[in-house]
Design a protein around this motif. Structure first.
Motif, PDB file in Angstrom:
ATOM      1  N   GLU A   1      76.208  -9.400 -51.328  1.00 54.51           N
ATOM      2  CA  GLU A   1      77.437  -9.384 -52.109  1.00 54.51           C
ATOM      3  C   GLU A   1      77.927  -7.973 -52.426  1.00 54.51           C
ATOM      4  O   GLU A   1      78.895  -7.817 -53.150  1.00 54.51           O
ATOM      5  CB  GLU A   1      77.212 -10.132 -53.436  1.00 54.51           C
TER       6      GLU A   1
ATOM      7  N   CYS B   1      79.825  -4.719 -52.755  1.00 55.31           N
ATOM      8  CA  CYS B   1      81.217  -4.401 -52.454  1.00 55.31           C
ATOM      9  C   CYS B   1      81.293  -3.160 -51.569  1.00 55.31           C
ATOM     10  O   CYS B   1      80.656  -2.145 -51.841  1.00 55.31           O
ATOM     11  CB  CYS B   1      81.979  -4.133 -53.741  1.00 55.31           C
TER      12      CYS B   1
ATOM     13  N   SER C   1      80.540 -11.777 -43.522  1.00 53.79           N
ATOM     14  CA  SER C   1      81.871 -12.124 -44.032  1.00 53.79           C
ATOM     15  C   SER C   1      82.904 -12.043 -42.919  1.00 53.79           C
ATOM     16  O   SER C   1      83.826 -11.250 -42.994  1.00 53.79           O
ATOM     17  CB  SER C   1      82.274 -11.180 -45.172  1.00 53.79           C
TER      18      SER C   1
ATOM     19  N   ARG D   1      81.638  -9.352 -55.854  1.00 52.56           N
ATOM     20  CA  ARG D   1      82.073 -10.658 -55.355  1.00 52.56           C
ATOM     21  C   ARG D   1      81.832 -11.771 -56.379  1.00 52.56           C
ATOM     22  O   ARG D   1      82.572 -12.753 -56.399  1.00 52.56           O
ATOM     23  CB  ARG D   1      81.369 -10.990 -54.043  1.00 52.56           C
TER      24      ARG D   1
ATOM     25  N   VAL E   1      84.785 -11.681 -58.559  1.00 47.87           N
ATOM     26  CA  VAL E   1      85.950 -12.250 -57.875  1.00 47.87           C
ATOM     27  C   VAL E   1      85.859 -13.771 -57.851  1.00 47.87           C
ATOM     28  O   VAL E   1      86.827 -14.479 -58.146  1.00 47.87           O
ATOM     29  CB  VAL E   1      86.064 -11.693 -56.442  1.00 47.87           C
TER      30      VAL E   1
ATOM     31  N   THR F   1      91.873  -5.828 -54.700  1.00 53.40           N
ATOM     32  CA  THR F   1      90.693  -6.689 -54.613  1.00 53.40           C
ATOM     33  C   THR F   1      90.495  -7.170 -53.188  1.00 53.40           C
ATOM     34  O   THR F   1      89.382  -7.121 -52.646  1.00 53.40           O
ATOM     35  CB  THR F   1      90.837  -7.895 -55.561  1.00 53.40           C
TER      36      THR F   1
ATOM     37  N   ARG G   1      89.223  -4.292 -50.981  1.00 45.70           N
ATOM     38  CA  ARG G   1      87.785  -4.020 -51.086  1.00 45.70           C
ATOM     39  C   ARG G   1      86.984  -5.084 -50.334  1.00 45.70           C
ATOM     40  O   ARG G   1      85.990  -4.774 -49.672  1.00 45.70           O
ATOM     41  CB  ARG G   1      87.366  -3.966 -52.548  1.00 45.70           C
ATOM     42  N   LEU G   2      87.382  -6.334 -50.456  1.00 50.03           N
ATOM     43  CA  LEU G   2      86.663  -7.406 -49.768  1.00 50.03           C
ATOM     44  C   LEU G   2      86.744  -7.255 -48.251  1.00 50.03           C
ATOM     45  O   LEU G   2      85.780  -7.543 -47.535  1.00 50.03           O
ATOM     46  CB  LEU G   2      87.229  -8.763 -50.189  1.00 50.03           C
TER      47      LEU G   2
ATOM     48  N   VAL H   1      91.374 -15.041 -49.354  1.00 49.13           N
ATOM     49  CA  VAL H   1      91.839 -13.658 -49.436  1.00 49.13           C
ATOM     50  C   VAL H   1      93.096 -13.508 -48.585  1.00 49.13           C
ATOM     51  O   VAL H   1      93.194 -14.107 -47.506  1.00 49.13           O
ATOM     52  CB  VAL H   1      90.753 -12.685 -48.902  1.00 49.13           C
TER      53      VAL H   1
END
Length: 360
Positions: free
Chosen positions: A55, A57, A69, A118, A121, A137, A140-141, A192
């Motif tokens: 997780e 970031c 991801s 995460r 989020v 946000t 960054r993801l 997202v």
């Protein structure tokens, strides 16, 4: 625990009470640090959360995307992807139920800030069914470079339908407006805005220097394959005319934010570098170096030395050896740091224009 595992380590107050826990037991779990309050009415269970490595970031895999991801196009616009149970998604009012009691280890914001990015989020999305992560946000993801350093209390940016509740929740910034189905991706169950839409959103909210740096980085990391979709996502939106001149300045060959800032500085001074990442070989064809900003006809190399990497002994040794090889071949080398660009930009321009005027 089963409910929390389905929701990536999160559980709502309503779900916990529905599973048989009492308010007193919930308060005890929070006081003991066994449960962490992620936000009002939502708790994080450390034992049910994904590992911090998964997780983390901003941690990227070899292809420039966050590990584990791989974005997948979402096919059901507006559907939540947090793994929330039916009762949580169907009754948002239940998410606002909170229990009194002291936060963990001091203030509530500090406890929340320690949660992985995460997790914060996911908690924000669990509190706002139908929302999608957007803006910084989403950047960054997705692994965008050139973003500002995150603060511990950086809010989660969410985009919601125009007809949804306009109530702003603590720790979030809500943006309202439509997102096309093709502009959404799914990151491990987190809805997202996709790279093109995210880039458009970030450019519209940024200064020219920051915007071009983000465009350069997105192209360089191949988060976007071109700019047509991002430019189209800007069309007819507030600020589109202001940023229209930013897109032609982008160049995906730039390898750092400093390179972009330096290139813009020289562009504005009327001496834009004709070549980026210019390859230089020796007499045998062996590659000696790739020059950051080069004027091959004038044998001038301007290097952007940013960050602490160039200050480490191995890097210093490589830089000096490489510079000596370039000097032996007749190249003139000018090194520019962040301090030069930010504090004495006129001096940088004067130096480069002077060397160009002097010729090779």
């Amino acid at each position: 625990m089963y409910i929390a595992r389905r929701q990536h380590g999160l559980i709502t107050t309503r779900q916990a009470l529905g599973a048989g826990l009492t308010p007193d037991l919930l308060r005890h779990l929070v006081r003991a640090g066994m449960w962490l309050r992620a936000r009002q009415g939502i708790y994080a269970l450390p034992g049910a959360m994904p590992s911090a490595e998964d997780e983390a970031c901003g941690r990227l895999s070899a292809d420039g995307r966050p590990p584990h991801s791989v974005p997948r196009r979402r096919t059901v616009p507006g559907a939540t992807a947090t793994g929330a149970s039916t009762d949580a998604a169907a009754d948002p009012s239940g998410l606002a139920v909170d229990l009194p009691g002291p936060p963990v280890n001091g203030s509530y914001p500090a406890a929340k800030a320690r949660l992985p990015f995460r997790v914060r989020v996911r908690a924000a999305l669990l509190a706002r069914p139908g929302a999608v992560a957007c803006g910084v946000t989403a950047g960054r993801l997705l692994g965008f470079a050139g973003l500002p350093q995150p603060a511990d209390d950086e809010p989660v940016h969410l985009r919601l339908p125009v007809h949804g509740s306009r109530r702003q929740l603590e720790g979030t910034v809500s943006h309202f407006g439509p997102v096309e189905a093709g502009e959404l991706v799914d990151l491990d169950g987190i809805p997202v805005t996709g790279p093109d839409r995210t880039l458009a959103d970030l450019v519209l909210a940024s200064s020219r220097e920051d915007a071009v740096a983000m465009i350069d980085a997105a192209l360089h990391r191949r988060l976007v394959t071109g700019l047509d979709k991002a430019v189209a996502a800007c069309a007819k939106r507030p600020g589109a005319r202001r940023v229209a001149s930013y897109w032609p300045l982008a160049d995906g060959r730039a390898e750092s934010v400093l390179e972009t800032r330096l290139r813009l500085l020289l562009h504005d001074a009327g001496v834009p570098p004709p070549c980026l990442q210019w390859p230089v070989t020796d007499g045998t064809g062996r590659l000696l170096a790739r020059l950051d900003l080069a004027w091959p006809g004038e044998m001038l190399d301007v290097e952007a030395d940013g960050g602490a990497v160039h200050e480490l002994p191995p890097a210093l040794h490589r830089d000096r050896e490489r510079q000596n090889q370039l000097l032996d071949l007749g190249w003139r080398v000018r090194r520019v740091t962040w301090a030069d660009v930010l504090r004495t930009p006129a001096k940088v321009v004067t130096s480069v224009t002077g060397w160009l005027a002097a010729g090779p």
